[in-house]
Write an enzyme that holds these catalytic residues in place. Sequence first.
Site, PDB file in Angstrom:
ATOM      1  CG  ASP A  13      -3.850  -2.793  13.068  1.00 37.18           C
ATOM      2  OD1 ASP A  13      -2.769  -2.166  13.111  1.00 37.18           O
ATOM      3  OD2 ASP A  13      -4.939  -2.271  13.311  1.00 37.18           O
ATOM      4  CG  HIS A  14       1.430  -1.508   9.799  1.00 33.32           C
ATOM      5  ND1 HIS A  14       0.328  -0.841   9.333  1.00 33.32           N
ATOM      6  CD2 HIS A  14       2.351  -0.554  10.067  1.00 33.32           C
ATOM      7  CE1 HIS A  14       0.585   0.461   9.314  1.00 33.32           C
ATOM      8  NE2 HIS A  14       1.817   0.666   9.756  1.00 33.32           N
ATOM      9  CG  HIS A  70      -3.337   1.548  12.187  1.00 30.80           C
ATOM     10  ND1 HIS A  70      -3.224   0.215  11.893  1.00 30.80           N
ATOM     11  CD2 HIS A  70      -3.112   2.208  11.019  1.00 30.80           C
ATOM     12  CE1 HIS A  70      -2.939   0.081  10.595  1.00 30.80           C
ATOM     13  NE2 HIS A  70      -2.874   1.270  10.054  1.00 30.80           N
ATOM     14  CE  LYS A  73      -2.803   9.457   4.712  1.00 32.27           C
ATOM     15  NZ  LYS A  73      -1.698   8.613   5.243  1.00 32.27           N
TER      16      LYS A  73
HETATM   17  C1  BG6 Z   1      -1.582   2.671   6.937  1.00 29.99           C
HETATM   18  C2  BG6 Z   1      -2.447   3.718   6.299  1.00 29.99           C
HETATM   19  O1  BG6 Z   1      -2.367   1.639   7.448  1.00 29.99           O
HETATM   20  O2  BG6 Z   1      -0.825   3.253   7.979  1.00 29.99           O
HETATM   21  C3  BG6 Z   1      -1.615   4.867   5.788  1.00 29.99           C
HETATM   22  O3  BG6 Z   1      -3.185   3.147   5.224  1.00 29.99           O
HETATM   23  C4  BG6 Z   1      -0.718   5.403   6.878  1.00 29.99           C
HETATM   24  O4  BG6 Z   1      -2.422   5.895   5.266  1.00 29.99           O
HETATM   25  C5  BG6 Z   1       0.040   4.280   7.550  1.00 29.99           C
HETATM   26  O5  BG6 Z   1       0.182   6.306   6.287  1.00 29.99           O
HETATM   27  C6  BG6 Z   1       0.798   4.781   8.758  1.00 29.99           C
HETATM   28  O6  BG6 Z   1       1.623   3.768   9.209  1.00 29.99           O
HETATM   29  P1  BG6 Z   1       2.958   4.081  10.003  1.00 29.99           P
HETATM   30  O7  BG6 Z   1       3.507   2.754  10.379  1.00 29.99           O
HETATM   31  O8  BG6 Z   1       3.843   4.866   9.069  1.00 29.99           O
HETATM   32  O9  BG6 Z   1       2.546   4.922  11.172  1.00 29.99           O
END
Ligand code: BG6
Length: 480
Positions: A168-169, A231, A331
């Site tokens: 989960d980045h 997230h 979005k």
């Molecule tokens: C991803 C989603 O996990 O996270 C994307 O699949 C989203 O749709 C993205 O744009 C958002 O990540 P960050 O790091 O740009 O907030």
Amino acid sequence: MIFGATGDLAKRKLFPSLYNLFKKEQLGRFAVIGVARRTLTNEEFQNNVKQSVNPDGAENSEIDEFASRFYYHSHDVTDSNSYAALNRLATEMDSHYGLKGNRIFYLAMAPEFFGTIAEHLKLDGLTETQGFKRLVIEKPFGHDLDSAKVLNNQIRTAFSEDEIYRIDHYLGKEMVQNIEVIRFANAIFEPLWNNRFISNIQVTSSEVLGVEERGRYYEKSGALRDMVQNHMLQMVALLAMEPPIRLTTDEVRSEKVRVFRALRPIKDSDVNQYFVRGQYGKGKIQDLEVPAYNQEEMVSPESNTETFVAGRLMIDNFRWAGVPFYIRTGKRMAAKSTKIVVQFKDIPMDLYNKQEGSVNPNLLVIHIQPEEGITLYFNAKRSGQSLNSTPVKLSYANKGIDGLNTPEAYEKLLYDCLRGDATNFTHWDEVALSWSFVDNISAVWENEKESFPNYESGTMGPKAADELLEKDGFFWWPVT
Ligand code: BG6
């Protein structure tokens, strides 16, 4: 081994992160095998890698040295012979670079193949290795609880839970990691971090981008599965968890699991009362006209998919009973911003502002991105003759102080995986509990058509998202 090595994630995130680790000498002995369907020579693949880390193409011997460790294997994910050939190449790399049989399999590709690949890795002998074996798996981890279970069972045939690194980045973001430190290293916050002193917590992750070229995936996912299940709920868990008894992987994860267990499930009849969905219509982003979601490529004009979610979560435990956690993500909103606002309860009476209305509440704002930092809002004397108070703020900017860009989330997570630290990856129990929370909501939404679009691109979402807080006597603190 990076499966999906010709894809977007590899190019945008993985190669640059690996390169940064290489420059910091944190990779040790390594080689990378890029695995994907298309036919490429090693040289072509190495050129892709160089292009990704060095788009302007200037000569750089360090980059050449880095790229020389990349090899390519053209792969058929369902063919055992292809896995056997991959295994031979991996064994060759092992002896050539002295890798002691340590293997990381990174699945950065279409999720429908995750299970098949994991099963083949075992069946065709790639997981039989002298060193460690680890599986890194990108989201989406399933589509709902049932499919997540099927996938989990498939990967568990080849890897044990502690060999699985579910990405989960957001957990790699510097300021998300900072939530625990702010809470647990500060005597001024921890004693107040409960329902006696906090009135509500707001977590917003807004994006300016639309669905871009991901319509096919997004139509089936929507913001609830794409952002909330992972997230958003992860940030809530970090904000709400009890202090772990120590900072080990198991202790931290089990405290997060306890938050998910305390999350009040949303009954079908309550879904539309506590959750709001939206879909962007056309509008203006920085003076440019942008199309509505239902006009985007690979999106149905009749689409019932949400590109925005706001919700009120309740955590039924002693610490949080009665404190709403509001989340909001979408979005094509007004700004790219992820922020957490912790609003403290009002003081019992306002001595200073009798003529001017009530004193401002104390807020602690954690800026996750694009700025990284913390702001504390409090009240001080307004200068001059009067004895009124005025809000002032104390700010700490992470980047400003260090003077350096903090490492990209993927860089940190890759490094953690190399070292075998799974703390910032999600455990199966977290995934399962968060799916079961989200499944209740999607089941209701899938059966009721909403009149979309219901917010204009470039705004902060539908009006109903504001009303969600107004009903409780609150409002979204501005994040832009
Ligand atoms: C991803 C989603 O996990 O996270 C994307 O699949 C989203 O749709 C993205 O744009 C958002 O990540 P960050 O790091 O740009 O907030």
